[in-house]
Design a protein around this motif. Structure first.
Motif, PDB file in Angstrom:
ATOM      1  N   THR A  44      -0.639  11.011   4.187  1.00 19.94           N
ATOM      2  CA  THR A  44      -0.169  10.312   5.382  1.00 19.94           C
ATOM      3  C   THR A  44       1.180   9.670   5.077  1.00 19.94           C
ATOM      4  OG1 THR A  44      -1.167   8.184   4.774  1.00 19.94           O
ATOM      5  CG2 THR A  44      -2.557   9.771   5.998  1.00 19.94           C
ATOM      6  N   PRO A  45       1.934   9.296   6.111  1.00 22.83           N
ATOM      7  CA  PRO A  45       3.204   8.604   5.849  1.00 22.83           C
ATOM      8  C   PRO A  45       3.019   7.340   5.023  1.00 22.83           C
ATOM      9  CG  PRO A  45       3.131   9.385   8.119  1.00 22.83           C
ATOM     10  CD  PRO A  45       1.772   9.631   7.553  1.00 22.83           C
ATOM     11  N   ALA A  46       1.944   6.590   5.286  1.00 18.26           N
ATOM     12  CA  ALA A  46       1.702   5.366   4.516  1.00 18.26           C
ATOM     13  C   ALA A  46       1.416   5.694   3.055  1.00 18.26           C
ATOM     14  CB  ALA A  46       0.530   4.591   5.123  1.00 18.26           C
ATOM     15  N   ALA A  47       0.650   6.759   2.836  1.00 15.97           N
ATOM     16  CA  ALA A  47       0.342   7.161   1.465  1.00 15.97           C
ATOM     17  C   ALA A  47       1.605   7.598   0.727  1.00 15.97           C
ATOM     18  CB  ALA A  47      -0.685   8.289   1.470  1.00 15.97           C
ATOM     19  N   VAL A  48       2.505   8.285   1.451  1.00 13.44           N
ATOM     20  CA  VAL A  48       3.766   8.698   0.837  1.00 13.44           C
ATOM     21  C   VAL A  48       4.574   7.478   0.430  1.00 13.44           C
ATOM     22  CG1 VAL A  48       5.987   9.798   1.290  1.00 13.44           C
ATOM     23  CG2 VAL A  48       3.879  10.917   2.024  1.00 13.44           C
ATOM     24  N   THR A  49       4.639   6.487   1.315  1.00  8.47           N
ATOM     25  CA  THR A  49       5.399   5.269   1.009  1.00  8.47           C
ATOM     26  C   THR A  49       4.827   4.563  -0.208  1.00  8.47           C
ATOM     27  OG1 THR A  49       6.003   4.977   3.336  1.00  8.47           O
ATOM     28  CG2 THR A  49       6.140   3.042   1.909  1.00  8.47           C
ATOM     29  N   ASP A  50       3.503   4.429  -0.257  1.00 11.33           N
ATOM     30  CA  ASP A  50       2.860   3.758  -1.397  1.00 11.33           C
ATOM     31  C   ASP A  50       3.103   4.528  -2.690  1.00 11.33           C
ATOM     32  OD1 ASP A  50       1.924   1.829   0.298  1.00 11.33           O
ATOM     33  OD2 ASP A  50      -0.118   2.643   0.442  1.00 11.33           O
ATOM     34  N   ALA A  51       2.918   5.848  -2.635  1.00  6.60           N
ATOM     35  CA  ALA A  51       3.093   6.656  -3.839  1.00  6.60           C
ATOM     36  C   ALA A  51       4.533   6.629  -4.323  1.00  6.60           C
ATOM     37  CB  ALA A  51       2.652   8.091  -3.566  1.00  6.60           C
ATOM     38  N   LEU A  52       5.471   6.661  -3.376  1.00  7.34           N
ATOM     39  CA  LEU A  52       6.880   6.638  -3.740  1.00  7.34           C
ATOM     40  C   LEU A  52       7.250   5.298  -4.376  1.00  7.34           C
ATOM     41  CD1 LEU A  52       9.541   8.155  -3.688  1.00  7.34           C
ATOM     42  CD2 LEU A  52       9.920   7.312  -1.358  1.00  7.34           C
ATOM     43  N   THR A  53       6.740   4.204  -3.820  1.00  6.21           N
ATOM     44  CA  THR A  53       7.006   2.880  -4.387  1.00  6.21           C
ATOM     45  C   THR A  53       6.498   2.791  -5.822  1.00  6.21           C
ATOM     46  OG1 THR A  53       6.889   1.843  -2.201  1.00  6.21           O
ATOM     47  CG2 THR A  53       6.589   0.408  -4.125  1.00  6.21           C
ATOM     48  N   ARG A  54       5.266   3.284  -6.037  1.00  3.14           N
ATOM     49  CA  ARG A  54       4.699   3.237  -7.387  1.00  3.14           C
ATOM     50  C   ARG A  54       5.487   4.132  -8.346  1.00  3.14           C
ATOM     51  NH1 ARG A  54      -0.131   3.495  -4.428  1.00  3.14           N
ATOM     52  NH2 ARG A  54      -0.295   5.736  -4.842  1.00  3.14           N
ATOM     53  N   ALA A  55       5.847   5.330  -7.899  1.00  2.00           N
ATOM     54  CA  ALA A  55       6.551   6.261  -8.779  1.00  2.00           C
ATOM     55  C   ALA A  55       7.921   5.726  -9.167  1.00  2.00           C
ATOM     56  CB  ALA A  55       6.682   7.614  -8.092  1.00  2.00           C
TER      57      ALA A  55
END
Length: 694
Positions: A44-55
């Motif tokens: 999901t867009p939210a999951a992408v944002t979270d994963a990108l922040t962590r990465a």
């Protein structure tokens, strides 16, 4: 943009270029699926944002990548400091713990970063960095030689699929005894410097077994189906009823061999194994002498957990079938209590399969020794397949290292508009890096143990692989990038330790820069006559021999291509027509093929390599190999079936049950199977090999 950035951080392509002027966008669903296989939620867009922040936070905080590569320099040159060390904060200190457990080596990159290279020996070490701000990192340090070992300036040898090379002693398919005989004969009497064979990897048992050597159960261990039964030392000590049974199996093997050498007969691997398995069980019951037992114990100690897992999988496959995904839940995990209990319950069968691995290793060593004793400059060139069967031993034992739900293949190209799915699970690049490339190192070490050189199938896979999500068409895949510097460094290190040159199969679509990177590290390429053209010149004429690259194995054909006789006569076009594989009218295909062959023959005649002109097939084949000798190629490979005029390809891509792939014995121009003994006495073979004598 977020998904593209996230994909880039994990080496996942969101587009690719099948040709310089074409760019294809990868579907978002594919990118999401591939990221999921890498443990990244982008659903999901939210999951992408979270994963990108962590990465991005992880990347910013990280002091060093999980594996750091340091290349040694040629004598007299200063080692190149990798960016990972050159970019450390000022004042960061380094300490190297050598792989042999010796005294740690300190180095300060602020004063001399290259001291890490000059101070640490070649090997795989632990590197600890301590930054002034309190951050620390302990990672794997691979110190590699600047190049793999090199072959002599010029040598020639045979290319052969071992199973196809039957002798009067083998049990229905070529075996390691035949390999030793071929090496000894061709090295001593033909001046051959090498014998390149197909992968001997352990197969997935089945009914029938997949005959392809390129989709094995394990790449780490060889298949005992290649054993020469009579060459096992314990064979001499079998007595009584066991001797009678062993002799009866030998008689059945002779009948099987005779049938395979008959008209239109095929190699039946399962029939061979049905005879060898009970024979090996009899031999395994013979007690080992003290010296043999000590040798076996040393082998077990050297192979450690990898062999234990391998043997356990085969014991469990006998009890539950060869697809581990269908086993009872507890047994699907190699580290579970249920698996440990099953290993104890099946200890006799586990030891039997360990014993088979050892016996095969010993006969591989004997074949390598025969090549060395015959004066071969290179020896036996073993082949590394690009991957393993998803239901096999390696995929079970190393589940964390493989990307679940993914398969390796190839994107659409000029030769296959639908792309390809090879059914092989890819290694996860992140897990490889985190482990210091341990699975890859173990694989190479095992393969190089008895190799004079190593051929790597689809060597471009060291740089990137085409991942296809399960259930999707190959067109819906994408490229995933690997750390090529680390993959090449590990390869160079293990090849150096084995003293083995490396050949890369770099045919087909090759990413810009790949061949240059391989050449820089001394990895030879593969050049096939029919593909070597001046692609930039008008009419794309044959490439003049003196302009071929030096660092390659030059050959007329491979196991996936028509034999030279079939190419010259056009029989390969007729074969594809009979099987319904042509995409254009037969007449058009034949006309184009005749024009291409005619162009080559005219060129060979103009170079003085075909003095009598076209018309004599055998002389045309000799002219082809005379041409290869005109090139500067370090190694010239003679496709063994070419020496007797065999018309049939060993594998016909695009077919499954329509053609007997991987099951054809070497045959003469009439299709009659030809034994090793007949090959050695063949006037036609000797006339061809006279061309290659110094």
């Amino acid at each position: 943009m977020g998904l593209a950035r996230l994909a880039a951080l994990h080496g996942v392509a969101t587009s690719y270029a099948p040709s310089p002027d074409v760019t294809v966008q990868v579907p978002d669903d594919t990118v999401v699926a591939v990221l999921a296989a890498l443990g990244v939620d982008a659903s999901t867009p939210a999951a992408v944002t979270d994963a990108l922040t962590r990465a991005e936070a992880t990347a910013a905080e990280r002091l060093l990548p999980p594996t750091v590569v340091l290349w040694s320099a040629p004598e007299g040159e200063r080692p190149e400091v990798p960016a990972a060390l050159a970019g450390l904060p000022p004042g960061t200190t380094l300490q190297v713990e050598p792989e042999d457990g010796g005294t740690p080596l300190p180095a300060d990159p602020a004063t001399d970063p290259a001291a890490v290279v000059t101070g640490a020996p070649l090997g795989v070490h632990r590197l600890t960095a301590r930054a002034p701000d309190g951050r620390t990192a302990t990672v794997t340090l691979v110190v590699a030689p600047h190049q793999v070992p090199q072959p002599p300036p010029r040598t020639h040898g045979f290319l052969v699929q071992l199973y196809s090379l039957l002798s009067e002693r083998s049990w229905g398919m070529g075996d390691l005894g035949d390999l030793a005989e071929l090496a000894a004969w061709s090295g001593r009497h033909l001046g051959a410097g090498f014998v390149q064979i197909n992968p001997l990897h352990a197969a997935v048992p089945g009914d029938p077994t997949d005959p392809s050597p390129y989709r094995p159960s394990s790449r780490r261990f060889p298949d005992p189906v290649h054993l020469r039964i009579e060459a096992v030392p314990e064979y001499a000590y079998v007595r009584g009823a066991d001797r009678e049974q062993l002799d009866a199996l030998g008689e059945k093997a002779a009948a099987l061999r005779a049938s395979v050498l008959g008209e239109d007969a095929l190699i039946d691997r399962d029939a061979v194994w049905a005879l060898k398995l009970p024979a090996l069980e009899i031999l395994a019951a013979v007690p080992l002498g003290p010296g043999r037992r000590a040798e076996y114990a040393d082998f077990l100690a050297a192979q450690e957990q990898a062999l234990e897992d391998h043997a356990t999988w085969y014991a469990l496959a006998e009890a539950h079938g060869p697809q581990w995904h269908d086993w009872p839940a507890g047994l699907r995990d190699p580290r579970s209590p249920e698996t440990a209990r099953a290993r104890r319950d099946l200890s006799d069968r586990v030891d039997f399969h360990r014993r088979l691995a050892w016996l095969t290793d010993r006969q591989l060593a004997a074949a390598s020794g025969a090549a060395r004793d015959a004066g071969m400059a290179v020896g036996i060139v073993h082949d590394l397949a690009v991957g393993v069967h998803p239901g096999g031993a390696d995929a079970w034992a190393q589940q964390d290292a493989f990307a679940a739900g993914m398969s390796v293949g190839a994107p659409p190209d000029a030769f296959n508009a639908l792309g390809q799915d090879w059914g092989l699970p890819p290694w996860r690049p992140d897990v490889l890096a985190a482990s210091g490339y341990a699975p890859y190192r173990g694989l190479l070490k095992g393969l190089l143990r008895n190799a004079g050189a190593l051929r790597i199938d689809h060597v471009m896979g060291l740089f990137r692989l085409w991942w296809v999500p399960q259930g999707e068409q190959p067109t819906q895949g994408t490229y995933v990038r690997y750390d090529a510097e680390a993959m090449l460094a590990v390869l160079a290190l293990e090849a150096h330790r084995a003293g083995a040159p490396v050949v890369g199969e770099d045919l087909g679509t090759v990413e810009p820069g790949v061949r240059e990177a391989l050449e820089r590290r001394g990895v030879l390429g593969t050049s096939v006559l029919w593909f070597e053209r001046d692609w930039e010149g008008p009419g794309q004429p044959p490439l003049p021999p003196e302009t071929w690259r030096e660092d390659c194995v030059a050959t007329a054909t491979t196991h996936d291509l028509p034999s030279t006789a079939a190419r010259l006569t056009g029989e390969h076009v007729e074969l594809r027509h009979r099987l319904g594989l042509l995409t254009r009218p037969l007449a058009q295909e034949q006309a184009e093929d005749r024009a291409e062959v005619g162009e080559w023959l005219t060129y060979l005649e103009r170079l003085g390599l075909l003095p009598g002109g076209p018309g004599d097939e055998e002389e045309e084949i000799r002219a082809v190999y005379r041409f290869l000798l005109r090139t500067p190629a370090r190694m010239v490979g003679v496709w063994l079936p070419d020496a007797v005029g065999d018309r049939r390809p060993q594998n016909l891509p695009g077919t499954w049950d329509q053609y007997p792939n991987w099951r054809l014995p070497v045959a003469d121009a009439t299709g009659r199977p030809t034994t090793l003994e007949e090959l050695a006495a063949s006037p036609r073979l000797h006339r061809l090999m006279d061309v290659l004598r110094p």
